[in-house]
Design an enzyme around this catalytic site. Sequence first.
Site, PDB file in Angstrom:
ATOM      1  N   LYS A  13       0.844  -1.210   0.000  1.00 33.83           N
ATOM      2  CA  LYS A  13       0.000   0.000   0.000  1.00 33.83           C
ATOM      3  C   LYS A  13       0.881   1.261   0.000  1.00 33.83           C
ATOM      4  CE  LYS A  13      -2.182  -1.112   3.830  1.00 33.83           C
ATOM      5  NZ  LYS A  13      -1.476  -2.391   4.114  1.00 33.83           N
ATOM      6  N   ARG A  87     -10.264   0.543   8.414  1.00 33.59           N
ATOM      7  CA  ARG A  87      -9.867  -0.845   8.658  1.00 33.59           C
ATOM      8  C   ARG A  87     -10.989  -1.664   9.256  1.00 33.59           C
ATOM      9  NH1 ARG A  87      -3.951   0.216   8.914  1.00 33.59           N
ATOM     10  NH2 ARG A  87      -3.045  -1.832   9.053  1.00 33.59           N
ATOM     11  N   ARG A 126      11.297  -5.871   5.165  1.00 31.14           N
ATOM     12  CA  ARG A 126      11.188  -4.434   4.900  1.00 31.14           C
ATOM     13  C   ARG A 126      12.146  -3.662   5.820  1.00 31.14           C
ATOM     14  NH1 ARG A 126       5.519  -1.858   5.347  1.00 31.14           N
ATOM     15  NH2 ARG A 126       5.456  -3.462   6.961  1.00 31.14           N
ATOM     16  N   ARG A 152      10.846  -2.056  11.584  1.00 34.81           N
ATOM     17  CA  ARG A 152       9.671  -1.773  12.409  1.00 34.81           C
ATOM     18  C   ARG A 152       9.477  -2.853  13.467  1.00 34.81           C
ATOM     19  NH1 ARG A 152       4.785  -0.186   8.362  1.00 34.81           N
ATOM     20  NH2 ARG A 152       3.614  -1.448   9.863  1.00 34.81           N
ATOM     21  N   ARG A 163      -0.999  -9.466  12.627  1.00 37.56           N
ATOM     22  CA  ARG A 163      -1.568  -8.361  11.846  1.00 37.56           C
ATOM     23  C   ARG A 163      -2.379  -8.908  10.662  1.00 37.56           C
ATOM     24  NH1 ARG A 163       3.726  -5.568  10.453  1.00 37.56           N
ATOM     25  NH2 ARG A 163       2.448  -4.231   9.145  1.00 37.56           N
TER      26      ARG A 163
HETATM   27  P1  AP5 Z   1       4.752  -1.572   1.829  1.00 35.10           P
HETATM   28  O1  AP5 Z   1       4.434  -0.763   0.635  1.00 35.10           O
HETATM   29  O2  AP5 Z   1       5.484  -0.932   2.960  1.00 35.10           O
HETATM   30  O3  AP5 Z   1       3.432  -2.342   2.359  1.00 35.10           O
HETATM   31  P2  AP5 Z   1       2.146  -1.829   3.141  1.00 35.10           P
HETATM   32  O4  AP5 Z   1       0.950  -2.492   2.531  1.00 35.10           O
HETATM   33  O5  AP5 Z   1       2.148  -0.338   3.230  1.00 35.10           O
HETATM   34  O6  AP5 Z   1       2.425  -2.516   4.533  1.00 35.10           O
HETATM   35  P3  AP5 Z   1       2.254  -2.039   6.025  1.00 35.10           P
HETATM   36  O7  AP5 Z   1       2.843  -3.158   6.826  1.00 35.10           O
HETATM   37  O8  AP5 Z   1       2.813  -0.673   6.258  1.00 35.10           O
HETATM   38  O9  AP5 Z   1       0.718  -2.018   6.196  1.00 35.10           O
HETATM   39  P4  AP5 Z   1      -0.087  -2.146   7.483  1.00 35.10           P
HETATM   40  O10 AP5 Z   1      -1.446  -1.883   7.004  1.00 35.10           O
HETATM   41  O11 AP5 Z   1       0.056  -3.403   8.234  1.00 35.10           O
HETATM   42  O12 AP5 Z   1       0.592  -1.071   8.461  1.00 35.10           O
HETATM   43  P5  AP5 Z   1       0.167   0.374   8.901  1.00 35.10           P
HETATM   44  O13 AP5 Z   1       1.385   1.179   8.969  1.00 35.10           O
HETATM   45  O14 AP5 Z   1      -0.989   0.874   8.109  1.00 35.10           O
HETATM   46  O15 AP5 Z   1       5.591  -2.849   1.335  1.00 35.10           O
HETATM   47  C1  AP5 Z   1       6.069  -3.828   2.229  1.00 35.10           C
HETATM   48  C2  AP5 Z   1       7.470  -4.297   1.773  1.00 35.10           C
HETATM   49  O16 AP5 Z   1       7.351  -4.995   0.540  1.00 35.10           O
HETATM   50  C3  AP5 Z   1       8.483  -3.166   1.516  1.00 35.10           C
HETATM   51  O17 AP5 Z   1       9.757  -3.599   1.903  1.00 35.10           O
HETATM   52  C4  AP5 Z   1       8.415  -2.937  -0.004  1.00 35.10           C
HETATM   53  O18 AP5 Z   1       9.652  -2.468  -0.501  1.00 35.10           O
HETATM   54  C5  AP5 Z   1       8.098  -4.340  -0.495  1.00 35.10           C
HETATM   55  N1  AP5 Z   1       7.250  -4.370  -1.690  1.00 35.10           N
HETATM   56  C6  AP5 Z   1       6.149  -3.592  -1.933  1.00 35.10           C
HETATM   57  N2  AP5 Z   1       5.577  -3.944  -3.096  1.00 35.10           N
HETATM   58  C7  AP5 Z   1       6.320  -4.994  -3.580  1.00 35.10           C
HETATM   59  C8  AP5 Z   1       6.232  -5.795  -4.765  1.00 35.10           C
HETATM   60  N3  AP5 Z   1       5.224  -5.628  -5.668  1.00 35.10           N
HETATM   61  N4  AP5 Z   1       7.154  -6.772  -4.951  1.00 35.10           N
HETATM   62  C9  AP5 Z   1       8.161  -6.970  -4.026  1.00 35.10           C
HETATM   63  N5  AP5 Z   1       8.300  -6.230  -2.894  1.00 35.10           N
HETATM   64  C10 AP5 Z   1       7.380  -5.248  -2.681  1.00 35.10           C
HETATM   65  O19 AP5 Z   1      -0.405   0.105  10.377  1.00 35.10           O
HETATM   66  C11 AP5 Z   1       0.441  -0.266  11.445  1.00 35.10           C
HETATM   67  C12 AP5 Z   1      -0.384  -0.425  12.715  1.00 35.10           C
HETATM   68  O20 AP5 Z   1      -1.001   0.822  13.078  1.00 35.10           O
HETATM   69  C13 AP5 Z   1      -1.556  -1.403  12.629  1.00 35.10           C
HETATM   70  O21 AP5 Z   1      -1.134  -2.754  12.857  1.00 35.10           O
HETATM   71  C14 AP5 Z   1      -2.474  -0.885  13.753  1.00 35.10           C
HETATM   72  O22 AP5 Z   1      -1.999  -1.276  15.020  1.00 35.10           O
HETATM   73  C15 AP5 Z   1      -2.305   0.614  13.633  1.00 35.10           C
HETATM   74  N6  AP5 Z   1      -3.308   1.225  12.725  1.00 35.10           N
HETATM   75  C16 AP5 Z   1      -3.026   1.861  11.551  1.00 35.10           C
HETATM   76  N7  AP5 Z   1      -4.147   2.314  10.981  1.00 35.10           N
HETATM   77  C17 AP5 Z   1      -5.175   1.951  11.800  1.00 35.10           C
HETATM   78  C18 AP5 Z   1      -6.577   2.107  11.725  1.00 35.10           C
HETATM   79  N8  AP5 Z   1      -7.171   2.724  10.675  1.00 35.10           N
HETATM   80  N9  AP5 Z   1      -7.328   1.600  12.727  1.00 35.10           N
HETATM   81  C19 AP5 Z   1      -6.763   0.977  13.782  1.00 35.10           C
HETATM   82  N10 AP5 Z   1      -5.434   0.777  13.915  1.00 35.10           N
HETATM   83  C20 AP5 Z   1      -4.634   1.268  12.927  1.00 35.10           C
END
Ligand code: AP5
Length: 208
Positions: A13, A87, A126, A152, A163
């Site tokens: 994402k 979410r 990552r 992270r 997660r």
């Molecule tokens: P990346 O692009 O970083 O993936 P992402 O989908 O953004 O992953 P996240 O882990 O950041 O998402 P998340 O939803 O779990 O975390 P968030 O920060 O929102 O890519 C991942 C890796 O793969 C990278 O190394 C990249 O280089 C590589 N990559 C990407 N595309 C690729 C491809 N096509 N091929 C190969 N490699 C690739 O949330 C964190 C925490 O915050 C949650 O767990 C929760 O506790 C809290 N939180 C956040 N939002 C909310 C909400 N709305 N409500 C409640 N709690 C929340």
Amino acid sequence: MRLVLVGPPGAGKGTQATFICERLGIPQISTGEMLRAAKAAGELAQEHVDVMAEGGLLPDAVALDLVRTRLDAPDSRQGFLLDGFPRTEPQARGLDAILEKRGTALDVVLALEVPEDLLIERAVLRRTDRRTGQIYHLKYNPPPADAELEHRTDDHEDVVRKRIAAYRDMTAGLLPFYERQGKLRRVDGAGTVDEVEEQVFAALGTAD
Ligand code: AP5
């Protein structure tokens, strides 16, 4: 355009959000990034820090307050991309209500679909450069030698699995929710970064 990017942890994402926001000239609003920034500034309650470290979701009211406030900023008036929000169905309904009060609505919800084994590899390997915020991957997008890498705390395999379970239990239900609204576009997120980017823009191109 008012967009939502939904997908499991590690789906790509954040990576695709950067491309979309650059091309469309809209701000990227990532609740995960906002929460990590609040934590780094010592402004996130310890109970919420603990929930994030354990791979759970914060209360809906916390996420909704963050987004409501961020959408008040002038740069969000002409469009935005929400990354990692909503979410849960209450968050989705809350977002619809916030936008309705402003006389607007979401245009498109992009869902990135990636098999679970790839998600784990993507998240666990990552790394982020703490100076620039640039996202790297030790296998697929190796960082330069001078990067100051951060791993992270929620990217260790046991937490990533929790997660993913939280996504399955609480977030995946948003896909039929937005499908019923006629806003959902599914994108195969399993290919290379470039291949996924192409599919993302194809989905957006057919979205209006
Ligand atoms: P990346 O692009 O970083 O993936 P992402 O989908 O953004 O992953 P996240 O882990 O950041 O998402 P998340 O939803 O779990 O975390 P968030 O920060 O929102 O890519 C991942 C890796 O793969 C990278 O190394 C990249 O280089 C590589 N990559 C990407 N595309 C690729 C491809 N096509 N091929 C190969 N490699 C690739 O949330 C964190 C925490 O915050 C949650 O767990 C929760 O506790 C809290 N939180 C956040 N939002 C909310 C909400 N709305 N409500 C409640 N709690 C929340």
